[in-house]
Design a protein around this motif. Sequence first.
Motif, PDB file in Angstrom:
ATOM      1  N   GLN A 136     -15.841  47.226  48.029  1.00  0.00           N
ATOM      2  CA  GLN A 136     -16.110  45.795  48.194  1.00  0.00           C
ATOM      3  C   GLN A 136     -17.557  45.432  47.890  1.00  0.00           C
ATOM      4  O   GLN A 136     -17.869  44.276  47.629  1.00  0.00           O
ATOM      5  CB  GLN A 136     -15.760  45.366  49.617  1.00  0.00           C
ATOM      6  N   ALA A 137     -18.449  46.414  47.907  1.00  0.00           N
ATOM      7  CA  ALA A 137     -19.860  46.150  47.612  1.00  0.00           C
ATOM      8  C   ALA A 137     -20.137  46.112  46.118  1.00  0.00           C
ATOM      9  O   ALA A 137     -21.208  45.682  45.699  1.00  0.00           O
ATOM     10  CB  ALA A 137     -20.741  47.214  48.274  1.00  0.00           C
ATOM     11  N   ILE A 138     -19.156  46.531  45.300  1.00  0.00           N
ATOM     12  CA  ILE A 138     -19.355  46.593  43.845  1.00  0.00           C
ATOM     13  C   ILE A 138     -18.843  45.294  43.238  1.00  0.00           C
ATOM     14  O   ILE A 138     -17.782  45.228  42.620  1.00  0.00           O
ATOM     15  CB  ILE A 138     -18.643  47.823  43.232  1.00  0.00           C
ATOM     16  N   SER A 139     -19.598  44.227  43.418  1.00  0.00           N
ATOM     17  CA  SER A 139     -19.150  42.892  43.018  1.00  0.00           C
ATOM     18  C   SER A 139     -18.901  42.792  41.524  1.00  0.00           C
ATOM     19  O   SER A 139     -18.016  42.055  41.075  1.00  0.00           O
ATOM     20  CB  SER A 139     -20.196  41.849  43.433  1.00  0.00           C
ATOM     21  N   LYS A 140     -19.666  43.517  40.721  1.00  0.00           N
ATOM     22  CA  LYS A 140     -19.548  43.372  39.264  1.00  0.00           C
ATOM     23  C   LYS A 140     -18.238  43.937  38.724  1.00  0.00           C
ATOM     24  O   LYS A 140     -17.900  43.703  37.569  1.00  0.00           O
ATOM     25  CB  LYS A 140     -20.735  44.011  38.558  1.00  0.00           C
ATOM     26  N   CYS A 141     -17.484  44.649  39.559  1.00  0.00           N
ATOM     27  CA  CYS A 141     -16.170  45.149  39.132  1.00  0.00           C
ATOM     28  C   CYS A 141     -15.087  44.087  39.276  1.00  0.00           C
ATOM     29  O   CYS A 141     -13.947  44.309  38.851  1.00  0.00           O
ATOM     30  CB  CYS A 141     -15.790  46.389  39.946  1.00  0.00           C
ATOM     31  N   GLY A 142     -15.431  42.957  39.883  1.00  0.00           N
ATOM     32  CA  GLY A 142     -14.442  41.911  40.061  1.00  0.00           C
ATOM     33  C   GLY A 142     -13.313  42.361  40.958  1.00  0.00           C
ATOM     34  O   GLY A 142     -13.534  42.935  42.023  1.00  0.00           O
ATOM     35  N   ASN A 143     -12.089  42.101  40.517  1.00  0.00           N
ATOM     36  CA  ASN A 143     -10.923  42.469  41.318  1.00  0.00           C
ATOM     37  C   ASN A 143     -10.392  43.855  40.997  1.00  0.00           C
ATOM     38  O   ASN A 143      -9.379  44.275  41.557  1.00  0.00           O
ATOM     39  CB  ASN A 143      -9.803  41.430  41.108  1.00  0.00           C
ATOM     40  N   VAL A 144     -11.042  44.538  40.066  1.00  0.00           N
ATOM     41  CA  VAL A 144     -10.595  45.878  39.681  1.00  0.00           C
ATOM     42  C   VAL A 144     -11.205  46.886  40.650  1.00  0.00           C
ATOM     43  O   VAL A 144     -12.195  47.562  40.357  1.00  0.00           O
ATOM     44  CB  VAL A 144     -11.003  46.206  38.235  1.00  0.00           C
ATOM     45  N   LEU A 145     -10.621  46.979  41.827  1.00  0.00           N
ATOM     46  CA  LEU A 145     -11.151  47.841  42.873  1.00  0.00           C
ATOM     47  C   LEU A 145     -10.195  49.001  43.139  1.00  0.00           C
ATOM     48  O   LEU A 145      -8.974  48.835  43.088  1.00  0.00           O
ATOM     49  CB  LEU A 145     -11.363  47.047  44.162  1.00  0.00           C
ATOM     50  N   PRO A 146     -10.734  50.177  43.402  1.00  0.00           N
ATOM     51  CA  PRO A 146      -9.869  51.334  43.663  1.00  0.00           C
ATOM     52  C   PRO A 146      -9.109  51.190  44.974  1.00  0.00           C
ATOM     53  O   PRO A 146      -9.599  50.597  45.930  1.00  0.00           O
ATOM     54  CB  PRO A 146     -10.859  52.497  43.721  1.00  0.00           C
ATOM     55  N   LYS A 147      -7.911  51.767  45.008  1.00  0.00           N
ATOM     56  CA  LYS A 147      -7.090  51.696  46.212  1.00  0.00           C
ATOM     57  C   LYS A 147      -7.719  52.452  47.377  1.00  0.00           C
ATOM     58  O   LYS A 147      -7.454  52.147  48.541  1.00  0.00           O
ATOM     59  CB  LYS A 147      -5.698  52.250  45.915  1.00  0.00           C
TER      60      LYS A 147
END
Length: 520
Positions: free
Chosen positions: A268-279
């Motif tokens: 959640q801290a990696i804002s530049k990844c947008g919604n592509v976040l690991p499960k």
Amino acid sequence: MGKAAVVVVAGVAIVCAAAACAAAAVVVSSRMRVRSQRRHARNVLQEFQEACSTPLPRLRQVVDAMAVEMHAGLVSEGGSRLKMLPTFVDRLPHGDEKGLYYAVDLGGTNFRVLRVQLGGKQGRVIKQEYEEVAIPPELMIGSSEELFDFIAKELSSFVAREGDGFRPVAGQSREIGFTFSFPVQQTALNSGTLLNWTKGFKVVDAIGQDVVAALQTCIRKRGHEMRIAALVNDTVGTLAGGRYWNEDVMIAVILGTGTNAAYVERAQAISKCGNVLPKSGQMVINMEWGNFWSSHLPRTQADEALDNETMNPGEQGFEKMISGMYLGDVVRRVLLKMAQEAALFGPNVPRKMLEAFSLGTPDMSKMHADESSDLKVVGNVLRDVYGIENTSLAVRKIVYEVCDTVAERGARLAAAGIVGILKKIGRDGTHSKWKVASEQNHVNGWEEVGSPVASECGKTVVAMDGGLYERYSKFRAYMQAAVVELLGDASKDVVVELSKDGSGIGAALLAASVSQNGRK
């Protein structure tokens, strides 16, 4: 004796006395000149030491600056001097991986091929082998196909000699972890586009290519169905290798010729990844921290001169103050100033001392490790490197102090960088446990293997690799002491330990951890 004889004898006596007085005057003058030169050299040393000073308040400012830059680099591309690259590694080895895995480690003029047989929690690393292969110089400036085909050929030869004790799990294909220590824009765990070459490579047509696809194609042409499961750099490999043996490893730092750091971050801290976040809720971040910069870093004239003469002026400022590539040359530049302004080594400046990087950090380390009463090793290095003979103990002491000043500054700044990472992830003792706990995602086993929640009563381990940290004992001692100084009581929960040569096996372990068969 006649009057004439008396006059002659008297005259001779007067002449001798005058000559003696003149000689004495020359000696006195010479001693005064030497003392004056030594005072000047000492003044240069004192000014340099003051400019390099890293008192605790300044180090705390560097810690804060590192944490702020990390946050900015996670929010947006180009938002920080730190690249803060997502690695797409969201699952680190637990120790229960089984089977046979390979690694290819390309990071310089040599590359390594490695295989490891894993036996799960009980067997761990049952057996491993590796070979190191020199890359022909012409391939470093040739075509992409030539380079990667050479690597695939050597890998194929290595696989053919697999031998007893190595066998895949039933139904498992051989999978590869690829350590590629050059700048890439990673788009997936096993995909990355080469941005540019370093370290003497100029394979122009590879720039912009997916390096995994390039190597994978050449492997298949050789008749092998081996899948490259993970693309990592050496720092991420070190993190994976450290985590395999110690579930509390959350950070990896390489301090060698160059330097870098990687760590586990909340998705959640990696804002530049947008919604592509690991499960899993977390991801390993490759900081590329060598390019960190802050006005709080104690930069000197020697640092500015060095930076201006490098191939990348204005870049990698942190690396140029803490890594093995540059420490020795900072020492050389200070000694050169003393030679030019204070004639520290005699009336003539040693010609070789004018050459950049003529004093390596290994030479500096040898002098700094000298504990003899007459600093004989310091004198030997000055003679062997610069042809300076018969140095006095006073001169050798000045040289020793320059080495000590440069090493202490670099080590303490490296420590501040590490504590900056600890601060960012809430493990420096300044965050409340309730706050840290509220920020965690309890999925996919990350909590079980060293998240802040799991480690409230345990340790946070920093896995270190690199020749500078491993072999420069005084640098290592200064760094460890500064970490304790910065953390205070919280230092009891932080361990900084060597994870020697973890990058190669770390890539194989990552391949195992993401393999569909790796956790059977």
